[in-house]
Scaffold this motif. Structure first.
Motif, PDB file in Angstrom:
ATOM      1  N   LYS A   1       7.910   4.674  -3.294  1.00 17.23           N
ATOM      2  CA  LYS A   1       7.007   4.966  -5.139  1.00 17.23           C
ATOM      3  C   LYS A   1       7.845   3.238  -5.183  1.00 17.23           C
ATOM      4  CE  LYS A   1       6.296   7.266  -8.824  1.00 17.23           C
ATOM      5  NZ  LYS A   1       7.107   9.137  -9.466  1.00 17.23           N
TER       6      LYS A   1
ATOM      7  N   ASP B   1       0.529  -1.520  -0.457  1.00 16.38           N
ATOM      8  CA  ASP B   1       0.064  -0.549  -0.429  1.00 16.38           C
ATOM      9  C   ASP B   1       0.957   1.115  -0.075  1.00 16.38           C
ATOM     10  OD1 ASP B   1      -2.005   2.175   0.392  1.00 16.38           O
ATOM     11  OD2 ASP B   1      -2.911   1.294   1.984  1.00 16.38           O
ATOM     12  N   LEU B   2       0.974   2.190  -0.715  1.00 17.71           N
ATOM     13  CA  LEU B   2       1.478   3.306  -1.045  1.00 17.71           C
ATOM     14  C   LEU B   2       1.064   4.188  -0.568  1.00 17.71           C
ATOM     15  CD1 LEU B   2       3.055   2.972  -4.566  1.00 17.71           C
ATOM     16  CD2 LEU B   2       3.798   1.930  -2.727  1.00 17.71           C
ATOM     17  N   LYS B   3      -0.371   4.206   0.140  1.00 17.63           N
ATOM     18  CA  LYS B   3      -0.535   5.812   0.472  1.00 17.63           C
ATOM     19  C   LYS B   3      -0.863   5.501   1.955  1.00 17.63           C
ATOM     20  CE  LYS B   3      -3.961   6.019  -3.084  1.00 17.63           C
ATOM     21  NZ  LYS B   3      -5.104   6.186  -3.926  1.00 17.63           N
ATOM     22  N   ASN B   4      -0.629   4.626   2.249  1.00 20.74           N
ATOM     23  CA  ASN B   4      -1.220   4.231   4.106  1.00 20.74           C
ATOM     24  C   ASN B   4       0.149   4.333   4.767  1.00 20.74           C
ATOM     25  OD1 ASN B   4      -3.858   5.353   3.536  1.00 20.74           O
ATOM     26  ND2 ASN B   4      -4.487   2.432   3.253  1.00 20.74           N
TER      27      ASN B   4
ATOM     28  N   GLN C   1       7.056   8.303   1.882  1.00 21.49           N
ATOM     29  CA  GLN C   1       6.827   8.495   1.227  1.00 21.49           C
ATOM     30  C   GLN C   1       7.246   7.495  -0.039  1.00 21.49           C
ATOM     31  OE1 GLN C   1       6.995  12.741  -0.284  1.00 21.49           O
ATOM     32  NE2 GLN C   1       7.437  13.404   1.755  1.00 21.49           N
TER      33      GLN C   1
END
Length: 245
Positions: free
Chosen positions: A133, A124-127, A131
């Motif tokens: 990527k 999960d890149l958002k939670n 940061q």
């Protein structure tokens, strides 16, 4: 109980993931950003591998697993310790020095490098506080320290590993097509295989199991789905190992 970190020994983790849509082998990296105390100048703006110091109570493997969990929330992923990096100048690049000073790192830090294999959709890149990527191995961003070198060394090791062991199935969905396996091999090795020969060789492997399912949601004729059996592979490996001795 609080454990002390060893100031000049760290682990760095190269996290590989495969994107079945773009057919790209990717690496997960973290944003590194630092402004001057007044905020008037950007001192550092690039990406780095995830890593941290080893704690006194940890094994190296424990440290690498901890670092991966902090980055992705995942545990029990395929991992390999592949090299130590101890060049005296590995942290003394001029653009890295402000970060070193801000973090209080020891300039003579030796890092033990690992790589992990996992499915990109598991991350999960958002939670996350990080940061993070994905970037293609063949199109890396600007990286701090010697991390580009570490990634490329890990990539070369993975190329060798995937020719000797079926580790690539750690990068694929649990159910996959023969074409997806071929695309992944070609992405890692940078070479093209003959479709017919590759298919014949793969489906003859006893640990590649055809299941009673086909692709869904595709515009073309759906392909047969397969699964990789670790249990069958281990039995075959053990048998062949005994025979070879």
């Amino acid at each position: 109980m609080k454990f002390e970190k060893i100031p000049n020994i760290s682990v760095d983790c190269v996290v590989f993931g495969y994107d079945t849509i773009t057919k790209s082998l990717n690496v997960l990296v973290m944003k590194r950003y630092l402004e001057s105390e007044t905020g008037s100048e950007v001192l550092v703006d690039d990406y780095v591998l995830t890593g941290y110091h080893v704690y006194e109570n940890e094994t190296l493997d424990d440290s690498a697993t901890r670092v991966l969990k902090e980055l992705t929330g995942l545990t029990n992923q395929y991992k390999k310790q592949f090299k130590a990096f101890g060049d005296p100048d590995r942290l003394t690049n001029e653009k890295d020095l402000p970060w070193i000073k801000n973090e209080g790192f020891n300039l003579r830090t030796i890092t033990i490098a690992y790589y992990f294999l996992l499915k990109t959709e598991e991350v999960d890149l958002k939670n996350s506080a990080h940061q993070k990527k994905w970037f293609p191995v063949k199109d890396l961003p600007e990286l701090g320290f010697d991390h580009r070198h570490i990634i490329l060394e890990a990539y070369e090791d993975l190329k060798i590993k995937c020719l000797a062991e079926p580790v690539i199935f750690e990068l694929l969905p649990d159910k996959f097509t023969i074409n997806e396996v071929q695309d992944l091999y070609q992405s890692i090795l940078g070479i093209e295989f003959d479709n017919r020969n590759f298919r014949r060789k793969l489906i003859n492997k006893k640990y590649i199991i055809a299941i009673d399912e086909k692709q869904v949601g595709v515009s073309k004729k759906p392909s047969q789905l397969y699964m990789f059996s670790k249990d069958i592979y281990k039995k075959i490996f053990q048998k062949n190992y005994l025979i070879s001795i």
